[in-house]
Write a protein that holds these residues in place. Structure first.
Motif, PDB file in Angstrom:
ATOM      1  N   VAL A   1       2.365  15.748  13.967  1.00 50.16           N
ATOM      2  CA  VAL A   1       0.914  15.852  13.850  1.00 50.16           C
ATOM      3  C   VAL A   1       0.609  15.715  12.358  1.00 50.16           C
ATOM      4  CG1 VAL A   1      -1.116  17.233  14.427  1.00 50.16           C
ATOM      5  CG2 VAL A   1       0.983  17.487  15.776  1.00 50.16           C
ATOM      6  N   LEU A   2      -0.042  14.606  11.983  1.00 49.07           N
ATOM      7  CA  LEU A   2      -0.080  14.240  10.568  1.00 49.07           C
ATOM      8  C   LEU A   2      -1.475  13.886  10.058  1.00 49.07           C
ATOM      9  CD1 LEU A   2       2.936  11.751  10.737  1.00 49.07           C
ATOM     10  CD2 LEU A   2       3.016  14.086   9.831  1.00 49.07           C
ATOM     11  N   THR A   3      -1.744  14.291   8.834  1.00 50.98           N
ATOM     12  CA  THR A   3      -2.899  13.760   8.105  1.00 50.98           C
ATOM     13  C   THR A   3      -2.387  12.582   7.277  1.00 50.98           C
ATOM     14  OG1 THR A   3      -3.971  15.895   7.942  1.00 50.98           O
ATOM     15  CG2 THR A   3      -4.618  14.240   6.314  1.00 50.98           C
ATOM     16  N   ILE A   4      -3.031  11.432   7.440  1.00 53.03           N
ATOM     17  CA  ILE A   4      -2.616  10.242   6.696  1.00 53.03           C
ATOM     18  C   ILE A   4      -3.609  10.018   5.563  1.00 53.03           C
ATOM     19  CG2 ILE A   4      -1.977   7.798   6.877  1.00 53.03           C
ATOM     20  CD1 ILE A   4      -0.454   9.457   8.885  1.00 53.03           C
ATOM     21  N   SER A   5      -3.090   9.968   4.341  1.00 55.33           N
ATOM     22  CA  SER A   5      -3.960   9.751   3.180  1.00 55.33           C
ATOM     23  C   SER A   5      -3.539   8.495   2.439  1.00 55.33           C
ATOM     24  CB  SER A   5      -3.875  10.944   2.221  1.00 55.33           C
ATOM     25  OG  SER A   5      -4.249  12.131   2.881  1.00 55.33           O
ATOM     26  N   LYS A   6      -4.547   7.821   1.879  1.00 49.22           N
ATOM     27  CA  LYS A   6      -4.225   6.655   1.038  1.00 49.22           C
ATOM     28  C   LYS A   6      -4.161   7.095  -0.417  1.00 49.22           C
ATOM     29  CE  LYS A   6      -9.091   5.352   0.783  1.00 49.22           C
ATOM     30  NZ  LYS A   6     -10.115   4.347   1.060  1.00 49.22           N
ATOM     31  N   LEU A   7      -3.513   6.290  -1.243  1.00 48.32           N
ATOM     32  CA  LEU A   7      -3.396   6.617  -2.669  1.00 48.32           C
ATOM     33  C   LEU A   7      -4.161   5.560  -3.461  1.00 48.32           C
ATOM     34  CD1 LEU A   7       0.383   7.587  -3.037  1.00 48.32           C
ATOM     35  CD2 LEU A   7      -1.539   9.014  -2.425  1.00 48.32           C
TER      36      LEU A   7
ATOM     37  N   TYR B   1       0.849  -1.194   0.000  1.00 52.68           N
ATOM     38  CA  TYR B   1       0.000   0.000   0.000  1.00 52.68           C
ATOM     39  C   TYR B   1       0.879   1.236   0.000  1.00 52.68           C
ATOM     40  CZ  TYR B   1       1.046  -0.030   5.000  1.00 52.68           C
ATOM     41  OH  TYR B   1       1.704  -0.031   6.197  1.00 52.68           O
ATOM     42  N   GLU B   2       0.244   2.372  -0.284  1.00 55.64           N
ATOM     43  CA  GLU B   2       0.981   3.637  -0.294  1.00 55.64           C
ATOM     44  C   GLU B   2       0.222   4.650   0.548  1.00 55.64           C
ATOM     45  OE1 GLU B   2       2.952   4.775  -4.339  1.00 55.64           O
ATOM     46  OE2 GLU B   2       0.983   3.939  -4.739  1.00 55.64           O
ATOM     47  N   LEU B   3       0.975   5.499   1.216  1.00 56.57           N
ATOM     48  CA  LEU B   3       0.363   6.557   2.025  1.00 56.57           C
ATOM     49  C   LEU B   3       1.041   7.881   1.718  1.00 56.57           C
ATOM     50  CD1 LEU B   3       0.340   4.793   5.532  1.00 56.57           C
ATOM     51  CD2 LEU B   3      -1.606   5.014   3.963  1.00 56.57           C
ATOM     52  N   LEU B   4       0.305   8.957   1.959  1.00 57.98           N
ATOM     53  CA  LEU B   4       0.894  10.289   1.946  1.00 57.98           C
ATOM     54  C   LEU B   4       0.705  10.855   3.348  1.00 57.98           C
ATOM     55  CD1 LEU B   4       2.157  12.697   0.404  1.00 57.98           C
ATOM     56  CD2 LEU B   4      -0.169  13.456  -0.111  1.00 57.98           C
ATOM     57  N   LYS B   5       1.802  11.230   3.984  1.00 51.48           N
ATOM     58  CA  LYS B   5       1.728  11.786   5.339  1.00 51.48           C
ATOM     59  C   LYS B   5       2.099  13.262   5.263  1.00 51.48           C
ATOM     60  CE  LYS B   5       2.713   7.485   7.786  1.00 51.48           C
ATOM     61  NZ  LYS B   5       3.622   6.766   8.694  1.00 51.48           N
ATOM     62  N   GLU B   6       1.167  14.106   5.708  1.00 53.10           N
ATOM     63  CA  GLU B   6       1.409  15.553   5.653  1.00 53.10           C
ATOM     64  C   GLU B   6       1.108  16.166   7.002  1.00 53.10           C
ATOM     65  OE1 GLU B   6       0.246  17.237   1.404  1.00 53.10           O
ATOM     66  OE2 GLU B   6      -1.326  15.926   2.189  1.00 53.10           O
ATOM     67  N   GLY B   7       1.906  17.140   7.371  1.00 56.10           N
ATOM     68  CA  GLY B   7       1.667  17.815   8.636  1.00 56.10           C
ATOM     69  C   GLY B   7       2.881  18.564   9.106  1.00 56.10           C
ATOM     70  N   VAL B   8       3.125  18.480  10.399  1.00 59.68           N
ATOM     71  CA  VAL B   8       4.232  19.222  10.980  1.00 59.68           C
ATOM     72  C   VAL B   8       4.868  18.369  12.071  1.00 59.68           C
ATOM     73  CG1 VAL B   8       2.785  20.384  12.705  1.00 59.68           C
ATOM     74  CG2 VAL B   8       4.853  21.511  11.903  1.00 59.68           C
ATOM     75  N   THR B   9       6.178  18.575  12.267  1.00 57.77           N
ATOM     76  CA  THR B   9       6.853  17.844  13.338  1.00 57.77           C
ATOM     77  C   THR B   9       7.618  18.832  14.226  1.00 57.77           C
ATOM     78  OG1 THR B   9       8.298  15.977  13.840  1.00 57.77           O
ATOM     79  CG2 THR B   9       8.948  17.324  11.992  1.00 57.77           C
ATOM     80  N   PHE B  10       7.575  18.565  15.520  1.00 57.21           N
ATOM     81  CA  PHE B  10       8.284  19.391  16.499  1.00 57.21           C
ATOM     82  C   PHE B  10       9.393  18.557  17.102  1.00 57.21           C
ATOM     83  CE2 PHE B  10       4.067  21.074  16.224  1.00 57.21           C
ATOM     84  CZ  PHE B  10       4.179  22.443  16.424  1.00 57.21           C
ATOM     85  N   CYS B  11      10.562  19.177  17.288  1.00 55.98           N
ATOM     86  CA  CYS B  11      11.568  18.460  18.078  1.00 55.98           C
ATOM     87  C   CYS B  11      11.575  19.076  19.473  1.00 55.98           C
ATOM     88  CB  CYS B  11      12.944  18.501  17.428  1.00 55.98           C
ATOM     89  SG  CYS B  11      13.554  20.118  17.063  1.00 55.98           S
ATOM     90  N   CYS B  12      11.490  18.215  20.447  1.00 50.52           N
ATOM     91  CA  CYS B  12      11.173  18.644  21.798  1.00 50.52           C
ATOM     92  C   CYS B  12      12.075  17.893  22.776  1.00 50.52           C
ATOM     93  CB  CYS B  12       9.699  18.270  22.018  1.00 50.52           C
ATOM     94  SG  CYS B  12       9.037  18.811  23.551  1.00 50.52           S
ATOM     95  N   VAL B  13      12.927  18.595  23.469  1.00 52.75           N
ATOM     96  CA  VAL B  13      13.825  17.917  24.422  1.00 52.75           C
ATOM     97  C   VAL B  13      13.133  17.869  25.782  1.00 52.75           C
ATOM     98  CG1 VAL B  13      16.089  17.940  25.531  1.00 52.75           C
ATOM     99  CG2 VAL B  13      15.848  18.717  23.162  1.00 52.75           C
ATOM    100  N   ARG B  14      12.859  16.656  26.257  1.00 54.16           N
ATOM    101  CA  ARG B  14      12.221  16.458  27.571  1.00 54.16           C
ATOM    102  C   ARG B  14      13.113  15.558  28.402  1.00 54.16           C
ATOM    103  NH1 ARG B  14       8.548  20.062  28.397  1.00 54.16           N
ATOM    104  NH2 ARG B  14       7.512  18.716  29.920  1.00 54.16           N
ATOM    105  N   GLN B  15      13.423  16.000  29.597  1.00 54.89           N
ATOM    106  CA  GLN B  15      14.292  15.240  30.507  1.00 54.89           C
ATOM    107  C   GLN B  15      15.616  14.860  29.824  1.00 54.89           C
ATOM    108  OE1 GLN B  15      11.938  11.974  32.163  1.00 54.89           O
ATOM    109  NE2 GLN B  15      10.142  13.288  32.182  1.00 54.89           N
TER     110      GLN B  15
END
Lengths: 208, 218
Positions: A133-139, A111-125
């Motif tokens: 945070v992504l919208t997942i779409s099928k093709l 199968y194929e997917l398209l993943k669109e959105g935004v990513t944060f890099c976050c240092v914790r501890q």
């Protein structure tokens, strides 16, 4: 190896969630647009059935291809106690002809997917975490990104991952758990495949 | 990187390849004024598909997969699928993925190992080709790299001139035999005139195939 949790958020709540993430993570966010092709080994080929993913990062002007192999999640009593799934993750950057090469080796497009959105890099501890945070779409049409259809209209996937190593997964798992507590008003994060539902105040069905 | 020519030593049919022969060829590099550098190694590994059940029939997969790894670029590897005319360049970490999925298994390997020499705009790599199984000497190779350009068309006159000097010096020795150019059909793989790491991988796959099948190039 990586530690991972996932959750689902309603699109209407995404702006508030992203504001919270910006507060937690600073301004370090970047767009995501990734074409993911899941390949499965052909019948009778290989010592075991296998699956690899070809990822094409479409954010940059010239697309970058990566091959990824995700192992099954760690099992056992110790793994059960952890707030995140721990799994092996192997990646390798490859040239743009990866698809014809892997098809020639005997893989088939599953199968194929398209993943669109935004990513944060976050240092914790002290642990660097990636929060996507992504919208997942099928093709529905092979390789045709223009006809991508969201799998869950109105909902987005939230995924938090942290780097782990053999014997060193308690710290990233704890860091993920700490982050999960901070964002619980927007999203319930749990191990992949374990449905945690929505936070009570934001349950689209109105219940807990 | 520059443009590389790859050549293999071809002694007369009756003469076996020997280590003294290789040492005399190494001496020729110093005789023409090349400065000895470090050691180098490159391995061409042949993989074949793993078929789960013989009764299930042949799976739809290529028969031969070559992997190239080497000390010149330890962070990379190359997969060459000759039947499909494909050369894939990948991070060396792809090896761990291929080990994990167990789709193909290693059948044999040819290792090229030897010395690097520098001479102005040229870099030479002289090597012995040995099989992984028995370390039997299967060939002697000469790689000549012209460093200032990646354009094969521009480099050919320089490489030709260099090789004439090399050959002239070699003829003054008592060696019987000659170096023969290995010339893969790069255009069949969609590779342009600009020499790249893909060209290099194809060069060594063609050469190792010659050693594996024992064919002599005239």
């Amino acid at each position: 190896m990586e530690c991972i949790v996932q959750g689902v958020i309603e699109i209407k709540n995404v702006p508030g969630f992203q504001t919270l993430l910006q507060g937690l993570c600073g301004t370090c966010s970047s767009p995501v647009r990734c074409h993911e092709i899941c390949l499965r080994s052909g019948p009778n080929l290989g010592a075991v059935e296998s699956e690899v993913r070809l990822l094409c990062n479409l954010v940059e002007e010239s697309p970058r291809w990566t091959v990824q192999h995700i192992g099954s999640a760690m099992r056992g009593a110790a793994a059960e106690q952890l707030p995140a799934a721990v799994r092996t993750l192997l990646t390798s950057a490859v040239t743009e002809n990866a698809l014809p090469v892997f098809l020639a080796l005997g893989y088939r497009v599953d199968y194929e997917l398209l993943k669109e959105g935004v990513t944060f890099c976050c240092v914790r501890q002290g642990v660097p975490l990636d929060v996507s945070v992504l919208t997942i779409s099928k093709l529905p049409v092979l390789h045709d990104l223009s006809q991508a259809v969201p799998l869950t209209p109105g909902l987005q996937l939230v995924q938090v991952t942290g780097p782990a190593a053999p014997g060193k997964f308690a710290e990233p798992a704890a860091a993920i758990a700490g982050l999960a507590e901070h964002v619980v008003q927007y999203v319930r994060l749990s191990k992949p495949g374990v449905l945690a539902g929505f936070p009570p105040a934001q349950n689209p069905a109105g219940g807990a | 990187m520059g443009v590389k020519w790859l050549l293999r030593w071809q002694p007369p049919t009756s003469l076996p390849l020997t280590t003294p022969m290789f040492e005399e060829i190494l001496a020729n590099a110093e005789a023409i004024g090349a400065q000895q550098g470090g050691r180098w190694q490159l391995t061409s590994t042949l993989y074949r598909p793993i078929v789960r059940e013989a009764k299930g029939g042949e799976p739809a997969a290529v028969r031969d997969l070559f992997m190239i790894t080497g000390t010149e670029h330890p962070e990379k590897l190359w997969l060459v699928v000759r039947q499909e005319k494909q050369v894939l360049v990948a991070d060396a970490s792809l090896l761990a993925i291929l080990d994990k999925v167990q789709l193909y298994k290693q059948r044999t390997a040819v290792t090229f190992e030897g010395r690097v020499y520098e001479m102005g705009d040229f870099r030479l790599r002289l090597g012995r080709a040995v099989f992984s199984i028995n370390e039997q000497l299967r060939g002697i190779t000469l790689e000549v790299e012209y460093l200032p350009t990646q354009s094969s068309a521009q480099a050919v006159p320089m490489l030709t001139e260099f090789f004439a000097v090399w050959d002239e010096s070699l003829k003054s020795k008592s060696l019987l035999g000659k170096f023969v150019v290995v010339d893969p059909l790069f255009e069949e793989f969609g590779l342009s005139d600009n020499y790249s790491l893909q060209h290099m991988a194809l060069h060594y796959v063609y050469l190792s195939t010659l050693f594996l099948i024992g064919t002599r190039v005239s």
